[in-house]
Design a protein around this motif. Structure first.
Motif, PDB file in Angstrom:
ATOM      1  N   MET A   1     -17.520  -2.513  -6.428  1.00 18.13           N
ATOM      2  CA  MET A   1     -17.279  -1.883  -5.135  1.00 18.13           C
ATOM      3  C   MET A   1     -15.824  -1.405  -5.037  1.00 18.13           C
ATOM      4  N   TYR A   2     -15.659  -0.092  -5.053  1.00 22.07           N
ATOM      5  CA  TYR A   2     -14.350   0.527  -4.853  1.00 22.07           C
ATOM      6  C   TYR A   2     -14.323   1.245  -3.507  1.00 22.07           C
ATOM      7  N   HIS A   3     -13.136   1.574  -3.056  1.00 22.09           N
ATOM      8  CA  HIS A   3     -12.976   2.393  -1.858  1.00 22.09           C
ATOM      9  C   HIS A   3     -12.090   3.596  -2.182  1.00 22.09           C
ATOM     10  N   SER A   4     -10.780   3.372  -2.172  1.00 25.90           N
ATOM     11  CA  SER A   4      -9.827   4.461  -2.400  1.00 25.90           C
ATOM     12  C   SER A   4      -9.175   4.348  -3.775  1.00 25.90           C
ATOM     13  N   ILE A   5      -9.047   5.487  -4.461  1.00 28.67           N
ATOM     14  CA  ILE A   5      -8.298   5.561  -5.717  1.00 28.67           C
ATOM     15  C   ILE A   5      -7.062   6.415  -5.420  1.00 28.67           C
ATOM     16  N   SER A   6      -5.942   5.730  -5.209  1.00 30.39           N
ATOM     17  CA  SER A   6      -4.753   6.412  -4.704  1.00 30.39           C
ATOM     18  C   SER A   6      -3.476   5.802  -5.275  1.00 30.39           C
ATOM     19  N   ASP A   7      -2.432   6.598  -5.291  1.00 30.67           N
ATOM     20  CA  ASP A   7      -1.115   6.122  -5.736  1.00 30.67           C
ATOM     21  C   ASP A   7      -0.368   5.388  -4.632  1.00 30.67           C
ATOM     22  N   TYR A   8      -1.048   5.159  -3.514  1.00 34.16           N
ATOM     23  CA  TYR A   8      -0.424   4.458  -2.387  1.00 34.16           C
ATOM     24  C   TYR A   8      -1.213   3.191  -2.067  1.00 34.16           C
ATOM     25  N   PRO A   9      -1.037   2.144  -2.882  1.00 32.90           N
ATOM     26  CA  PRO A   9      -1.790   0.898  -2.685  1.00 32.90           C
ATOM     27  C   PRO A   9      -1.416   0.196  -1.382  1.00 32.90           C
ATOM     28  N   ASP A  10      -2.375  -0.560  -0.828  1.00 34.27           N
ATOM     29  CA  ASP A  10      -2.142  -1.275   0.428  1.00 34.27           C
ATOM     30  C   ASP A  10      -1.611  -2.687   0.139  1.00 34.27           C
ATOM     31  N   ASN A  11      -0.409  -2.721  -0.432  1.00 34.23           N
ATOM     32  CA  ASN A  11       0.179  -3.996  -0.857  1.00 34.23           C
ATOM     33  C   ASN A  11       0.568  -4.907   0.306  1.00 34.23           C
ATOM     34  N   HIS A  12       0.570  -4.381   1.507  1.00 34.00           N
ATOM     35  CA  HIS A  12       0.929  -5.203   2.678  1.00 34.00           C
ATOM     36  C   HIS A  12      -0.197  -6.175   3.037  1.00 34.00           C
ATOM     37  N   LEU A  13      -1.386  -5.943   2.492  1.00 33.34           N
ATOM     38  CA  LEU A  13      -2.528  -6.812   2.770  1.00 33.34           C
ATOM     39  C   LEU A  13      -2.642  -7.903   1.706  1.00 33.34           C
ATOM     40  N   HIS A  14      -3.342  -8.983   2.056  1.00 33.37           N
ATOM     41  CA  HIS A  14      -3.645 -10.011   1.065  1.00 33.37           C
ATOM     42  C   HIS A  14      -4.476  -9.371  -0.046  1.00 33.37           C
ATOM     43  N   PRO A  15      -4.257  -9.761  -1.310  1.00 34.78           N
ATOM     44  CA  PRO A  15      -4.985  -9.143  -2.430  1.00 34.78           C
ATOM     45  C   PRO A  15      -6.492  -9.092  -2.252  1.00 34.78           C
ATOM     46  N   TYR A  16      -7.077 -10.100  -1.605  1.00 35.22           N
ATOM     47  CA  TYR A  16      -8.527 -10.128  -1.430  1.00 35.22           C
ATOM     48  C   TYR A  16      -9.007  -8.979  -0.543  1.00 35.22           C
ATOM     49  N   TYR A  17      -8.170  -8.574   0.427  1.00 39.44           N
ATOM     50  CA  TYR A  17      -8.584  -7.569   1.410  1.00 39.44           C
ATOM     51  C   TYR A  17      -8.123  -6.150   1.063  1.00 39.44           C
ATOM     52  N   GLN A  18      -7.422  -5.979  -0.021  1.00 39.81           N
ATOM     53  CA  GLN A  18      -6.972  -4.646  -0.399  1.00 39.81           C
ATOM     54  C   GLN A  18      -8.158  -3.795  -0.869  1.00 39.81           C
ATOM     55  N   THR A  19      -8.133  -2.525  -0.506  1.00 36.20           N
ATOM     56  CA  THR A  19      -9.235  -1.627  -0.870  1.00 36.20           C
ATOM     57  C   THR A  19      -8.766  -0.432  -1.698  1.00 36.20           C
ATOM     58  N   VAL A  20      -7.480  -0.409  -2.050  1.00 37.11           N
ATOM     59  CA  VAL A  20      -6.939   0.710  -2.821  1.00 37.11           C
ATOM     60  C   VAL A  20      -6.705   0.299  -4.271  1.00 37.11           C
ATOM     61  N   THR A  21      -7.080   1.177  -5.185  1.00 34.98           N
ATOM     62  CA  THR A  21      -6.828   1.001  -6.610  1.00 34.98           C
ATOM     63  C   THR A  21      -6.068   2.235  -7.093  1.00 34.98           C
ATOM     64  N   THR A  22      -4.973   2.048  -7.788  1.00 35.79           N
ATOM     65  CA  THR A  22      -4.231   3.202  -8.275  1.00 35.79           C
ATOM     66  C   THR A  22      -5.011   3.879  -9.400  1.00 35.79           C
ATOM     67  N   PRO A  23      -4.822   5.187  -9.591  1.00 35.57           N
ATOM     68  CA  PRO A  23      -5.495   5.879 -10.698  1.00 35.57           C
ATOM     69  C   PRO A  23      -5.205   5.224 -12.049  1.00 35.57           C
ATOM     70  N   LYS A  24      -3.975   4.752 -12.249  1.00 39.37           N
ATOM     71  CA  LYS A  24      -3.615   4.105 -13.512  1.00 39.37           C
ATOM     72  C   LYS A  24      -4.438   2.840 -13.733  1.00 39.37           C
ATOM     73  N   CYS A  25      -4.528   2.010 -12.713  1.00 42.38           N
ATOM     74  CA  CYS A  25      -5.302   0.770 -12.806  1.00 42.38           C
ATOM     75  C   CYS A  25      -6.791   1.077 -12.963  1.00 42.38           C
ATOM     76  N   PHE A  26      -7.278   2.059 -12.220  1.00 41.43           N
ATOM     77  CA  PHE A  26      -8.697   2.438 -12.310  1.00 41.43           C
ATOM     78  C   PHE A  26      -9.041   2.907 -13.717  1.00 41.43           C
ATOM     79  N   GLU A  27      -8.163   3.693 -14.315  1.00 36.46           N
ATOM     80  CA  GLU A  27      -8.418   4.175 -15.672  1.00 36.46           C
ATOM     81  C   GLU A  27      -8.422   3.014 -16.666  1.00 36.46           C
ATOM     82  N   GLN A  28      -7.550   2.033 -16.471  1.00 33.84           N
ATOM     83  CA  GLN A  28      -7.532   0.854 -17.340  1.00 33.84           C
ATOM     84  C   GLN A  28      -8.844   0.086 -17.226  1.00 33.84           C
TER      85      GLN A  28
END
Length: 306
Positions: A31-58
């Motif tokens: 389950m993914y949501h957003s693939i963006s260079d602007y991760p939501d690091n202000h949230l707890h890791p469990y609740y984050q919904t953004v994955t950077t393109p670099k991480c997604f490609e990995q």
């Protein structure tokens, strides 16, 4: 320290390696949501919904080099239903729904909720690079508009183009409401209208549904009603936020998934794919049941006092 990662990687994974393999077909639905260079690091890791393109490609590279077959949700559901209905292994092996896939190799489904435009600009080029399919659940009332978080949503023309290239689309309702709080007629509208809008754009059937927000699996009366309404509106399968691998025992309308985001390093990502994160669902469900019992007892005490 992130407790769920530590327990999954350093406790559950080593223990399960020493235990017999679980039988039956099990498919991780990511389950993914957003693939963006602007991760939501202000949230707890469990609740984050953004994955950077670099991480997604990995993560996609990991699936590729590990030999995963990436299915659409429709393909996975057909396999799960076939596995559930056929008990004879020889028949299963020669079943038409199994012929296109090597059941000895691992499988995975990649899904995206919300229908954000960064799927088109960031995620799809990476998926296409690896030859992977995906299923995208769009909020039909926000197509060509902006999502609740301020992110741009997919454009109609982009959805049509992606559908022509093999991307599968499903409903995430019209307005992304908490369905449990709506009336029966309002739920019917959210289910029926969204399906109709998606089908008019893609010119394909859209029998897939993704429940917005946390899935209320502890509300049995509501989930039974929702199941009937989904069937009435022409849906045949769906996904939820319930953590775990999808298996033949799941209701195909309420399949389990694995939340993935920018915090999933290779060890954690692998552990989730292998079913070592499923323990968290047991903990969460137990907590929900205890909370429900406590709420009932609390209301009883208050009523007696009045």
């Amino acid at each position: 320290m992130r407790i769920d990662r530590f327990f999954t990687v350093h406790c559950v994974s080593p223990i399960r390696k020493m235990l017999p393999q679980r039988g039956g077909l099990q498919i991780p639905i990511l389950m993914y949501h957003s693939i963006s260079d602007y991760p939501d690091n202000h949230l707890h890791p469990y609740y984050q919904t953004v994955t950077t393109p670099k991480c997604f490609e990995q993560q996609m590279h990991f699936l590729s080099r590990s030999g995963y077959q990436v299915l659409t949700l429709s393909e996975a559901v057909k396999l799960l239903l076939s596995e559930a209905s056929l008990s004879n292994s020889a028949i299963q092996k020669n079943s038409p729904s199994h012929k296109s896939f090597d059941c000895q190799r691992p499988m995975a489904v990649i899904t995206f909720d919300d229908g954000l435009r960064d799927f088109y600009t960031n995620a799809f080029p990476i998926l296409d690079k690896f030859g992977f399919k995906a299923t995208v659940f769009v909020v039909s009332g926000l197509i060509d508009k902006t999502f609740l978080t301020g992110h741009d949503c997919l454009r109609s023309q982009e959805i049509k183009e992606l559908a022509s290239k093999g991307i599968e689309f499903g409903s995430h309702t019209v307005n992304h409401p908490q369905l449990k709080e709506l009336s029966r007629n309002e739920i019917i509208y959210e289910l029926g209208k969204s399906k109709q809008m998606i089908e008019s754009i893609t010119e394909c059937s859209a029998p897939l549904f993704s429940y917005p927000y946390r899935f209320p699996e502890d509300a049995s009366i509501f989930t039974k009603t929702l199941s009937m309404l989904l069937i009435d509106q022409g849906y045949s399968a769906g996904v939820t936020t319930i953590i775990g691998l999808a298996n033949t025992k799941n209701n195909p309308l309420f399949l389990k998934r694995l939340p993935i985001n920018n915090c999933d390093d290779s060890q954690f990502f692998r552990a989730k794919l292998e079913g070592n994160y499923d323990w968290l669902h047991t903990v969460q469900l137990t907590y929900k049941k205890f909370r429900a019992i406590f709420s009932v007892q609390k209301r009883s005490v208050v009523n007696k006092a009045l």
